[in-house]
Design an enzyme around this catalytic site. Structure first.
Site, PDB file in Angstrom:
ATOM      1  N   GLU A   1       0.693  -1.407   0.272  1.00  0.00           N
ATOM      2  CA  GLU A   1       0.152  -0.286   0.189  1.00  0.00           C
ATOM      3  C   GLU A   1       0.918   1.537  -0.185  1.00  0.00           C
ATOM      4  OE1 GLU A   1      -3.101  -2.731   2.723  1.00  0.00           O
ATOM      5  OE2 GLU A   1      -2.075  -0.857   3.308  1.00  0.00           O
ATOM      6  N   PRO A   2       1.903   1.149  -0.915  1.00  0.00           N
ATOM      7  CA  PRO A   2       2.726   2.913  -1.574  1.00  0.00           C
ATOM      8  C   PRO A   2       1.151   4.200  -1.506  1.00  0.00           C
ATOM      9  CG  PRO A   2       2.503   1.602  -2.981  1.00  0.00           C
ATOM     10  CD  PRO A   2       2.008   0.816  -2.226  1.00  0.00           C
ATOM     11  N   GLY A   3       2.076   5.121  -0.575  1.00  0.00           N
ATOM     12  CA  GLY A   3       0.828   6.254  -0.887  1.00  0.00           C
ATOM     13  C   GLY A   3       1.827   7.687  -0.972  1.00  0.00           C
TER      14      GLY A   3
ATOM     15  N   TYR B   1       5.017  16.798  12.962  1.00  0.00           N
ATOM     16  CA  TYR B   1       6.751  15.576  13.853  1.00  0.00           C
ATOM     17  C   TYR B   1       7.424  15.992  13.054  1.00  0.00           C
ATOM     18  CZ  TYR B   1       2.471  12.947  10.931  1.00  0.00           C
ATOM     19  OH  TYR B   1       1.221  12.790  11.260  1.00  0.00           O
TER      20      TYR B   1
ATOM     21  N   CYS C   1      -1.010  32.451  13.056  1.00  0.00           N
ATOM     22  CA  CYS C   1      -0.260  32.617  14.868  1.00  0.00           C
ATOM     23  C   CYS C   1       0.042  31.610  15.772  1.00  0.00           C
ATOM     24  CB  CYS C   1      -1.566  33.755  15.134  1.00  0.00           C
ATOM     25  SG  CYS C   1      -1.477  34.675  16.433  1.00  0.00           S
ATOM     26  N   GLU C   2       0.834  31.274  14.909  1.00  0.00           N
ATOM     27  CA  GLU C   2       1.697  30.291  15.873  1.00  0.00           C
ATOM     28  C   GLU C   2       3.195  30.923  15.640  1.00  0.00           C
ATOM     29  OE1 GLU C   2       0.974  27.953  17.910  1.00  0.00           O
ATOM     30  OE2 GLU C   2      -1.301  28.202  17.425  1.00  0.00           O
TER      31      GLU C   2
END
Length: 472
Positions: free
Chosen positions: A314-316, A362, A389-390
């Site tokens: 199942e490569p994505g 991540y 605003c982060e």
């Protein structure tokens, strides 16, 4: 030029000889600079794309995506044939799914993997044959399961005892038989971010081996369910075959035990194959991956005296990730002096964590290049940040960009085809950008961008007036 070793600079990042170069393997193979120094993807310039569609903009190279899909299918089919079995390749739709991309991968002989009712709806709208769809998810609702069974989804990957009973009730009511795989936890940890390592025991996916035996026994006694085999996924952004080899060995122990009670026709080893986000990333070539993983399964089966089952993968990200390039416009630049007088340039662009949440989620690393021209300045240590605003709104944490980069320039970030659109949000009420496919000098919108009016249309307090009317 800044020194190669700097306390602000990670060890893997080196000062480039040319801050305009495009690293092989990180960009689509069609990416190059034209005679004017402007970035081209599949023969379409970044400046033309920005003028036509605005920024931010996700650009997908159709031939890159199709070519990678085709290579995965042929590599795994060839490797499987060498060991007297078959292989099916599913495109993992969670990486990025729209009807156009679904049609691309189906055209190249792939099946489609979905994990929600929404993804299933997109696949069906694209004309994907239901029997070629696999349906994942740790909490599929009764409504989602009913829809999957009704339309004839080929395989449902069951994730809990509760789901088995739900499916049993649905198949009894509809008087049909549903093919299922049982997802198991192999205990193999991918060498990646903790949130991406999905095979360790303390997590939400799958059955531990001991519970999997009970689950399979229950499935085998239910007339509406057909046990088709086992599924295991060890994580994401994985280089090499060692993790897959170890996981396959453990799953084959369970597979062998289950053969005592009946057939176990299929083994799905998931996906998680990595791509290059920076020039130091070294993903395993597709042919090498396929040959190594299939050989590991065949060797494990021979050691246990059993036949090699039909295999699925199942490569994505490995299909769609490298096909994507995001184009931004630079709004401001700011030099900040930190750590013993050393400088870092902050380059603010008109998107950010709303169109690419992976760095914030991540700590993912990306690359960037000036796209609207070739820079003439020396390499400057830079951090590309968004407009949200982060303080964690970082697009590219560490990069060297020409020091003549200025407001109004276009900046391109490669390897954004996977998980950027899928994870996109409207944080700070920023509309999500359009997605444009490029091929042989032409461009086509495949996902429309949002407008402020689109955002306001969901606000029940506007009392029927359009957003533009209320704000004139």
């Amino acid at each position: 030029m800044l020194p190669a070793v700097d306390s602000l600079v990670p060890e893997w990042l080196v000062v480039p000889d040319d801050p305009n170069d495009l690293a092989d393997g990180v960009w689509p193979s069609s990416a190059r600079r034209n005679a004017d120094g402007v970035l081209d993807v599949a023969g379409v310039s970044a400046t033309a794309l920005a003028q036509t569609y605005g920024t931010p903009l996700l650009v997908l190279d159709e031939d890159e995506a199709r070519g990678r899909a085709r290579r995965f299918r042929t590599a795994f089919e060839r490797a499987a044939a060498e060991h007297n079995t078959t292989a099916q390749v599913y495109y993992a739709g969670k990486a990025f799914l729209c009807t156009t991309v679904a049609r691309w991968v189906v055209d190249e002989g792939l099946r489609v993997d979905v994990c929600t009712g929404g993804e299933l709806a997109v696949a069906l709208a694209a004309g994907v044959a239901p029997g070629t769809i696999g349906f994942h998810g740790n909490n599929k609702s009764v409504v989602e399961l009913e829809r999957a069974v009704e339309v004839g989804v080929g395989t449902i990957i069951v994730d809990s005892a509760i789901e088995i009973e739900r499916l049993a009730a649905i198949t009894a009511r509809l008087d049909v038989r549903q093919r299922v795989l049982v997802r198991v936890i192999s205990g193999v940890h991918a060498e990646t971010h903790d949130f991406l390592a999905t095979a360790h025991e303390d997590q939400k996916f799958g059955f531990p081996f001991a519970e999997a035996e009970t689950a399979v026994a229950r499935i085998r006694e239910l007339p509406g369910l057909e046990f088709a085999g086992l599924h295991c996924h060890i994580g994401s952004q994985i280089f090499g075959v060692a993790g897959f080899r170890e996981s396959a060995s453990r799953v084959l122990d369970l597979h062998t035990t289950l053969l005592e009670g009946g057939a176990v026709p299929q083994l799905n080893l998931g996906g998680g194959f990595g791509i290059a986000y920076t020039r130091v990333d070294d993903p395993t070539p597709i042919d090498e991956l396929a040959a190594g993983i299939v050989a590991a399964v065949a060797e494990g089966c021979a050691a246990r005296g059993i036949s090699v089952p039909a295999l699925s993968f199942e490569p994505g990200r490995a299909i769609i990730g490298t096909a994507g390039v995001t184009i931004y416009e630079v709004g401001t630049t700011k030099d900040v002096t930190v750590e013993s007088g050393q400088d870092r340039r902050y380059v603010s662009v008109d998107g950010g964590m709303s169109d690419n949440a992976r760095p914030a989620l991540y700590g993912a690393q990306y690359s960037a290049r000036l796209a609207s021209r070739a820079g003439t300045g020396a390499p400057q240590l830079s951090r590309v940040v968004g407009k949200h605003c982060e303080s964690g709104d970082i697009v590219v944490d560490h990069e060297y960009l020409p020091n003549d980069l200025a407001p109004g320039d276009l900046l391109a970030v490669p390897a954004t085809g996977a998980y950027c659109v899928s994870l996109a949000s409207n944080y700070n009420h920023v509309p999500r950008p359009p997605v444009v496919a490029v091929r042989k000098g032409n461009s086509t919108v495949i996902v429309h961008g949002e407008t402020i009016d689109d955002l306001l249309a969901r606000d029940a307090g506007i009392d029927g007036a359009s957003g533009s009317a209320r704000h004139q």
